[in-house]
Design a protein around this motif. Structure first.
Motif, PDB file in Angstrom:
ATOM      1  N   UNK A 230      12.029   0.437  10.232  1.00  0.00           N
ATOM      2  CA  UNK A 230      10.616   0.496  10.606  1.00  0.00           C
ATOM      3  C   UNK A 230       9.764   0.762   9.366  1.00  0.00           C
ATOM      4  N   UNK A 231      10.223   1.705   8.541  1.00  0.00           N
ATOM      5  CA  UNK A 231       9.464   2.062   7.337  1.00  0.00           C
ATOM      6  C   UNK A 231       9.399   0.887   6.372  1.00  0.00           C
ATOM      7  N   UNK A 232      10.547   0.230   6.154  1.00  0.00           N
ATOM      8  CA  UNK A 232      10.569  -0.897   5.217  1.00  0.00           C
ATOM      9  C   UNK A 232       9.666  -2.025   5.718  1.00  0.00           C
ATOM     10  N   UNK A 233       9.753  -2.309   7.019  1.00  0.00           N
ATOM     11  CA  UNK A 233       8.910  -3.366   7.585  1.00  0.00           C
ATOM     12  C   UNK A 233       7.430  -2.998   7.445  1.00  0.00           C
ATOM     13  N   UNK A 234       7.115  -1.716   7.668  1.00  0.00           N
ATOM     14  CA  UNK A 234       5.728  -1.277   7.547  1.00  0.00           C
ATOM     15  C   UNK A 234       5.226  -1.422   6.117  1.00  0.00           C
ATOM     16  N   UNK A 235       6.097  -1.075   5.155  1.00  0.00           N
ATOM     17  CA  UNK A 235       5.697  -1.190   3.746  1.00  0.00           C
ATOM     18  C   UNK A 235       5.425  -2.653   3.398  1.00  0.00           C
ATOM     19  N   UNK A 236       6.361  -3.532   3.793  1.00  0.00           N
ATOM     20  CA  UNK A 236       6.175  -4.962   3.509  1.00  0.00           C
ATOM     21  C   UNK A 236       4.894  -5.465   4.172  1.00  0.00           C
ATOM     22  N   UNK A 237       4.631  -4.946   5.371  1.00  0.00           N
ATOM     23  CA  UNK A 237       3.459  -5.388   6.133  1.00  0.00           C
ATOM     24  C   UNK A 237       2.156  -4.873   5.518  1.00  0.00           C
ATOM     25  N   UNK A 238       2.181  -3.629   5.038  1.00  0.00           N
ATOM     26  CA  UNK A 238       0.942  -2.995   4.575  1.00  0.00           C
ATOM     27  C   UNK A 238       0.603  -3.355   3.137  1.00  0.00           C
ATOM     28  N   UNK A 239       1.613  -3.697   2.346  1.00  0.00           N
ATOM     29  CA  UNK A 239       1.386  -3.930   0.915  1.00  0.00           C
ATOM     30  C   UNK A 239       0.328  -5.001   0.636  1.00  0.00           C
ATOM     31  N   UNK A 240       0.438  -6.188   1.249  1.00  0.00           N
ATOM     32  CA  UNK A 240      -0.596  -7.200   0.961  1.00  0.00           C
ATOM     33  C   UNK A 240      -1.998  -6.726   1.346  1.00  0.00           C
ATOM     34  N   UNK A 241      -2.092  -5.956   2.440  1.00  0.00           N
ATOM     35  CA  UNK A 241      -3.398  -5.464   2.870  1.00  0.00           C
ATOM     36  C   UNK A 241      -4.011  -4.584   1.792  1.00  0.00           C
TER      37      UNK A 241
END
Lengths: 303, 316
Positions: free
Chosen positions: A270-281
């Protein structure tokens, strides 16, 4: 006024002491303020740092009691799991990321194509009941999504747009057009209308004047506006979760939320997916930091 | 209204022709045509995707239609509305929403303004500080909700772990009625304090320096300066931010859905979460539509307030 005079009088007798006292007080206060700011910054950033830390921890350390802050083994497995399925091949999460890119990208492009000309027209021409129209446009953006989604759901079911990317793109475009118009109207207002008048004296039509002279000047504003629209669509959850269900259509937010559905939750993933998701933002938000005030107030406040 | 427009745009030569009256006339006409051509696509999309669905919801709100049962919808007029307005369940959710909106927005305003004030007094590193503080606001509510759920976990959550090492007891953040609502308020505050901070900072940096200089010549006290210069000048902008946040908090759904799913019991069920339950778990589409229309009415009133105020601010 009267109070300030009183103050001046009352500080009169101790005038000799005040500079040094004030300087000392100033320094103590300075330290206090910096300390307070640091504490607040740490509190605000801790969850983000903890998320990043969890994403590179081994599972054993993720669930450690008491929590491990520094001495943990670094692993990239969670990030691998985000993109690669356990049996090899692409994971459903990576598919959802791709869907997010498509949906956010196309809806932003559409909102820009529809919104920028409208913003220009509202800025330049005397439109009937302009203020009312602009207010109506912005108020559509304030509708509670969970209320709007009920009739949209029924409507999409009728026309077969449930669980399609087109359906999501349409609703995101409709939510981004009001923002684009309000944000862009501000940018258009800053470009003098005289440029267009001068071009028209040279024999260009109004449309040509807009296309050749105003539009190039608007490009930075268009870019900033598009970035915000991109962020809104990228982060959106309510419509995505109610209007789509299959893995090959679903965007990233419901897909990531779906990770906690089971009995055991892989928080590292969950954390890794969130990081990948939030980084471009975060990268995009940094690029448009100058326009943040206007962007987050939907173009309503600009200073 | 729009019929003269195509006629003129079909004559490209007209604008270039040298006779003075003709271009003037055609220009005015083509201007109107251009305005219609540029504005109507956006308006049509909004009519189709926002207004039409709401009108449909309005129609459904007077019927007993159910999305799953199907069959024809029967008109029952205001029965849905009276059922909602007299329901004790709804009153409870309204109270929860009120506590949540009021608590979260108040906390955010106080904290956000305090941070902005502290930052505005720094001369170095202002840009960096602002950027760092803004991170939570840019995250998706999904990410925020999931992550706080992990951190607030009663067993292996890092918050309880820290409390434990401080010698304090464990708190069941998300599984106790009272603490669950507080957790929701805290998480929302964490995410949206930067919003208030950003706007307050914009207001604070716009206060002219000479006012402070004049005040310090008058030896006005710090508190006096704050009360008579800073606050009155920043307050109008801050109120915009507060109203904006109140509307957003009232609409909020995703954070509740992810963080607590309305539980434990119904302690964190806000009005928007309740609408979702009635519509998608109870399948009472007619009732849910009436519920939604009532919420939309509240939002419209709040939005009108916000826009009126914004307009007044802009004209000053």
């Amino acid at each position: 006024m009267a109070v300030s005079v009183d103050e001046a009088v009352s500080t009169g007798p101790v005038r000799d002491h005040t500079p040094s006292a004030r300087r000392f007080g100033g320094r103590g206060r300075f330290v206090l303020e910096v300390a307070l700011l640091t504490v607040l910054a740490v509190v605000m950033l801790f969850p983000v740092l903890w998320m990043i830390e969890t994403s590179i921890k081994e599972n054993r350390d993720v669930y450690a009691i008491p929590a491990k802050f520094f001495d943990f083994k670094v692993t990239m497995d969670h990030f691998k799991d985000v993109f690669v399925a356990s049996g090899g091949g692409r994971s459903t999460l990576s598919v959802s990321f791709l869907n997010s890119v498509v949906v956010a990208g196309v809806s932003t492009a559409l909102a820009t194509v529809l919104g920028v000309p409208a913003a220009w027209a509202y800025s330049r021409f005397a439109v009937k009941a302009k203020k009312d129209q602009l207010f109506f446009i912005l108020s559509t953006r304030f509708m509670p999504p969970v209320v709007v989604v009920i009739p949209i759901f029924l409507m999409y079911r009728q026309v077969g747009l449930i669980d399609t990317q087109l359906g999501l793109i349409l609703i995101y475009t409709a939510f981004n057009v009001p923002f684009t118009i309000w944000m862009m109207k501000g940018f258009v207002d800053e470009v003098p209308a005289e440029y267009e008048d001068a071009a028209m004296l040279d024999g260009y039509t109004r449309l040509q004047a807009f296309w050749r002279f105003t539009l190039p000047l608007l490009l930075p504003g268009i870019a900033a506006t598009a970035v915000f629209a991109l962020i809104f669509s990228w982060n959106e959850f309510v419509f995505a979760t109610f209007l789509t269900s299959s893995d090959n259509v679903r965007t990233a937010p419901p897909a990531i939320a779906g990770l906690i559905g089971g009995t055991t939750v892989d928080w590292g993933l969950v954390a890794a997916a969130s990081v990948v998701f939030a980084l471009p933002v975060l990268v995009f938000a940094y690029l448009v930091r100058k326009h943040l005030v206007a962007g987050v107030t939907l173009g309503a406040v600009r200073r | 209204m729009s019929d003269p427009a195509p006629l003129t745009t079909d004559h490209p030569g007209q604008a270039a022709s040298a006779t003075p009256p003709a271009p003037g006339r055609s220009r005015r006409l083509s201007d109107r045509g251009l305005a219609v051509a540029f504005i109507s696509p956006a308006l049509l999309l909004l009519l189709a995707m926002s207004v039409f669905p709401l009108l449909w919801a309005l129609y459904l709100s007077f019927t007993d239609y159910s999305a799953t049962r199907g069959g024809p919808a029967h008109f029952i007029w205001f029965e849905n509305y009276t059922a909602i307005l007299t329901s004790a369940q709804v009153h409870l959710r309204a109270l929860t929403t009120l506590i949540y909106v009021f608590g979260a927005v108040t906390l955010q305003t106080v904290l956000g303004f305090a941070i902005a004030y502290l930052i505005s007094r720094r001369t170095h590193g202002r840009g960096l500080l602002t950027t760092l503080f803004l991170v939570p606001m840019m995250l998706s509510p999904v990410v925020v909700g999931l992550f706080w759920r992990f951190m607030l976990d009663a067993q292996f959550g890092v918050i309880n772990s820290m409390l434990g090492s401080l010698g304090l007891g464990q708190v069941e953040w998300l599984t106790r009625q009272r603490t669950a609502l507080i957790s929701l308020i805290v998480v929302d505050t964490w995410q949206w304090t930067p919003f208030i901070m950003l706007i307050a900072l914009a207001g604070l940096t716009a206060v002219p320096k000479y006012l402070y200089e004049a005040a310090s010549i008058d030896r006005a006290s710090e508190w006096f300066r704050f009360r008579t210069i800073t606050l009155p000048l920043v307050w109008p902008l801050l109120l915009i931010a507060v109203l904006f946040r109140a509307i957003e908090a009232f609409r909020l759904f995703d954070l509740v859905y992810i963080l607590t799913s309305g539980g434990p019991g119904v302690s964190t069920e806000t009005l928007s979460f309740h609408v979702y339950k009635v519509a998608f778990l109870g399948f009472n589409t007619g009732t849910a539509s009436a519920y939604g229309i009532l919420m939309v009415l509240i939002v419209i009133v709040l939005t009108q307030l916000y826009l009126r105020y914004l307009n007044k601010l802009k004209e000053d």
